[in-house]
Motif scaffolding. Structure first.
Motif, short mmCIF file in Angstrom:
data_model
loop_
_atom_site.label_atom_id
_atom_site.label_comp_id
_atom_site.label_asym_id
_atom_site.label_seq_id
_atom_site.Cartn_x
_atom_site.Cartn_y
_atom_site.Cartn_z
N ALA A 197 0.92 -1.10 0.00
CA ALA A 197 0.22 -0.22 0.00
C ALA A 197 0.88 1.23 -0.12
CB ALA A 197 -0.91 0.04 1.06
N PRO A 198 0.62 2.33 -0.86
CA PRO A 198 1.42 3.48 -0.91
C PRO A 198 1.64 4.00 0.24
CG PRO A 198 0.00 3.14 -2.80
CD PRO A 198 -0.33 2.32 -1.97
N ALA A 199 0.69 4.07 1.25
CA ALA A 199 0.69 4.84 2.53
C ALA A 199 1.39 4.36 3.35
CB ALA A 199 -0.86 5.11 2.87
N THR A 200 1.82 3.05 3.22
CA THR A 200 2.85 2.37 4.18
C THR A 200 4.27 2.97 4.01
OG1 THR A 200 1.37 0.50 3.90
CG2 THR A 200 3.63 0.13 4.61
N LEU A 201 4.67 3.60 2.83
CA LEU A 201 6.03 3.70 2.57
C LEU A 201 6.27 5.30 2.22
CD1 LEU A 201 6.78 0.77 0.15
CD2 LEU A 201 7.19 0.94 2.57
N ILE A 202 7.21 5.97 2.78
CA ILE A 202 7.77 7.19 2.39
C ILE A 202 9.17 7.05 2.05
CG2 ILE A 202 8.24 7.82 4.86
CD1 ILE A 202 7.56 10.72 4.05
N ALA A 203 9.64 7.78 0.96
CA ALA A 203 11.07 7.90 0.39
C ALA A 203 11.55 9.03 0.88
CB ALA A 203 10.92 7.56 -1.04
N LYS A 204 12.83 8.92 1.13
CA LYS A 204 13.59 10.01 1.61
C LYS A 204 15.18 10.07 1.03
CE LYS A 204 14.60 13.30 5.67
NZ LYS A 204 14.19 14.41 4.48
N GLY A 205 15.59 10.94 0.65
CA GLY A 205 17.17 10.99 0.33
C GLY A 205 17.85 11.69 1.26
N TYR A 206 19.06 11.22 1.67
CA TYR A 206 19.87 11.87 2.73
C TYR A 206 21.43 12.21 2.04
CZ TYR A 206 16.52 10.60 6.29
OH TYR A 206 15.40 10.30 7.18
N GLY A 207 21.44 11.78 0.77
CA GLY A 207 22.80 11.99 0.28
C GLY A 207 24.05 11.49 1.00
#
Length: 453
Positions: free
Chosen positions: A416-426
């Motif tokens: 489910a899309p609401a389960t995940l969040i993408a975040k880039g930290y470099g």
């Protein structure tokens, strides 16, 4: 790139039809008949291949980025059949050549326009090019025979007109002249039309195959290769590694089989395949591994070696720490248990790209199944991290794209899309020393964190 696409299509069964095949394939990608480029994206999304398609729009794809069955699912069965009829080839031949050509055509068409609606002139020109037959390559043979037939006809007429007519020869004056006799009609000479042979559809080509099993040092091999040279080369390498007395099985040779692209890598890997109970199989660029009969530590070790040796191949059956941890999750596991298992997982990408490699697909599929079984309110951050090579902004952008790509793939696999969040930290959160290659490799990672902590 276009010449490369045409050359590869010719090798994949299109032969002299390769140029027209590439033109027809490109035309289908922008034609309203098939829904245009947006229709292609939708079909790939429906087939669960949307992320793969979009990766070609951002980065030139490698060879073998798509399998024939994936091409058939994303391109559409009706369009494959239409192209096959127009070209006089089998649908299987279209799928085989299309799997190689489509990723590169998508990259070519989207280089200037993210949503191409018309063919560039150099691609449109391919639609009007016909295959060159062997007879035409060697000259206008048909015209020679037609001219020869005409000359023979003229020669017959000339000979008939030059022959003396006995019916009008001189006779004595006392003999009445006979009535003039009409000359005999000259037989009409029929033109001989030499019909060019109809080009036969090429035989469908199949990927090279091999199955190898090691049982107590006894090696059994079976498969199908393209030539006697390939067969002899592999057999000699197996004898050198394991001994002739320890080999059995049969490798057939089929001229309609594609060359074994894995041959060099397999021969180099033979010293790593001495573990009793190991089974591996090749089907084109797909590698399957069965380590279930091996001790746990050997399973990890051999899987890692095979991943390294066959980087970029589509692999199934590899046994990793994450594989074992995900398989070992007990019913009712917590979000913490889940991310601990997920963080044992390595996700690999093409160099300087957010395209997930084929050898990472299976572990992501296992991860998706585990995430779907997590408690309903679970929220997980998928963090992208980089090493310190390059600019800070470039590293941040790439880490975000890679985190996005992993989330997109997991959603594609049913999370489910609401389960995940993408975040880039470099490069802001290193876990090892960026001064060494080993440290930089550890810093290039995907890390999972339970949200809300």
């Amino acid at each position: 790139m276009l010449d490369t696409i045409i050359h590869q299509a010719a090798l994949r069964g299109m032969g002299t039809q390769a140029r027209r095949f590439v033109g027809l394939l490109a035309e289908s990608l922008v034609s309203s008949r098939s829904g245009g480029f947006q229709g292609l994206i939708k079909r790939f999304d429906d087939a669960g291949l949307g992320t793969l398609l979009r990766s070609w729009m951002d980065h030139p794809p490698a060879d073998h980025a798509l399998h024939p069955d994936q091409f058939a699912a994303g391109f559409g069965a009706e369009e494959s059949s239409r192209l096959a009829k127009l070209l006089g080839v089998t649908t299987g031949a279209v799928n085989l050549a299309g799997a190689e050509a489509l990723p590169k055509l998508v990259s070519l068409l989207t280089a200037q326009d993210r949503n191409p609606t018309a063919l560039p002139a150099h691609l449109s020109a391919l639609l009007h090019q016909q295959p060159v037959h062997a007879e035409r390559r060697h000259g206008l043979g048909w015209l020679f025979w037609l001219l020869l037939a005409a000359l023979l006809a003229l020669l017959v007429v000339a000979i008939s007109n030059a022959r003396p007519d006995k019916s009008t020869a001189a006779v004595p004056a006392t003999t009445p002249a006979p009535a003039p006799v009409a000359p005999a009609p000259v037989a009409e000479v029929q033109e001989t039309v030499v019909q060019e042979p109809v080009e036969q559809a090429p035989e469908e080509q199949h990927p090279a195959q091999l199955q190898l099993a090691n049982q107590d040092g006894k090696i059994t091999v079976n498969g199908k290769l393209a030539s006697d040279e390939e067969k002899q080369r592999l057999w000699d390498a197996l004898k050198a590694q394991f001994g002739a007395d320890n080999l059995s099985g049969d490798i057939s040779v089929d001229a309609h089989t594609l060359p074994a692209g894995w041959m060099d890598k397999l021969i180099a890997a033979l010293p790593q395949l001495a573990a009793s109970g190991l089974k591996i199989g090749f089907d084109g660029d797909k590698l399957s591994v069965d380590t279930s009969a091996l001790p746990e530590d050997q399973r990890f070790d051999i899987s890692q070696k095979l991943r390294s040796l066959f980087s970029g191949y589509s692999m199934s059956g590899l046994w990793e720490r994450a594989t074992a941890a995900l398989a070992g999750l007990q019913s009712g596991f917590s979000a913490h248990d889940l991310v601990q298992a997920l963080n044992l997982m390595n996700v690999y990408f093409d160099t300087n790209s957010n395209a997930i490699t084929a050898d990472s697909q299976e572990i992501l599929a296992r991860a998706a199944e585990a995430i779907k079984s997590a408690p309903q309110d679970t929220r997980i951050e998928v963090g992208g991290h980089s090493d310190s090579v390059g600019t800070d902004q470039g590293n941040l952008d790439m880490s975000q794209k890679r985190a996005d790509a992993v989330v997109a793939k997991l959603v594609e696999l049913g999370v489910a899309p609401a389960t995940l969040i993408a975040k880039g930290y470099g490069a802001t959160k290193p876990i090892a020393d960026n001064a060494t290659e080993e440290g930089r490799a550890k810093n290039r990672r995907i890390e999972f964190i339970v949200q809300g902590e």
